[in-house]
Enzyme design. Sequence first.
Site: not given
Ligand code: DGL
Length: 245
Positions: A69, A175
């Site tokens: 993430c 993301c």
């Molecule tokens: N998948 C996550 C990222 O790479 C976060 C998405 C979220 O929960 O806002 O930032």
Amino acid sequence: MIGIFDSGIGGSTILKEIINILPNYKYIYYSDSKNNPYGNKENQTLYSIVKNIVEYLINRGCMAIVIACNTASTKCVKRLRQEYPQILFIATEPAYKMVYDFNFNGKTLVLATKGTIESEKFLALYHKYDNHKTILKSCVGLAELIEEDQQEAIDRYLHENLSEYKDIENVVLGCTHYPLIKDHIKKVLGNVNFFDGSVGVAKELKRKLDERQILGGHSLSVEFIDSSSEEKRKRFEKILGLKTI
Ligand code: DGL
């Protein structure tokens, strides 16, 4: 055992690349969909959430943890490394350096959560590799739609938020949920080059595991845990193309 987590199933895009180059390990994937989105949480709130997951994974015997993430990586990895020096943490960041390496002259759109775009860590990366043809766009609300698999709402969102950008050549998927909607993005921006951090994270994990001699030697298994609903499992398995335990 290697732990990996995200605010839902977005991190599957990272795990898929990891399994490609490291198939001989046992993985636990923690999908924290209950706390999705991470993207607009306060630093301290996010750190407490992430710390709980990290402690769970350490108690389950993980020596290495991949933060799949961008938001949690940019905001928490420094503190996690200080607090748990015995654990190998691998972080994810928007693949903006890849634009510098592969298509520096192209007009570029970086898509990420608000938390990532506004973080010191990302802004340092951006200023280092700035090609002066880059637009930074926080996509508030997009990760939730992807997490909930709301196909039509995703199309509407992208249409409303990205249509104004013309002649984009490069799109940085900052993301881990966004690689799941490449086809939707193409419908609005055309045939762009996509850059995401998944292969980089997988290679970095391999390098560090070799260095620390954390050896595989197991048959591949992926345990899937979701903090809100068992239904996510099917979709996760479909993305990875394998059965989980
Ligand atoms: N998948 C996550 C990222 O790479 C976060 C998405 C979220 O929960 O806002 O930032």
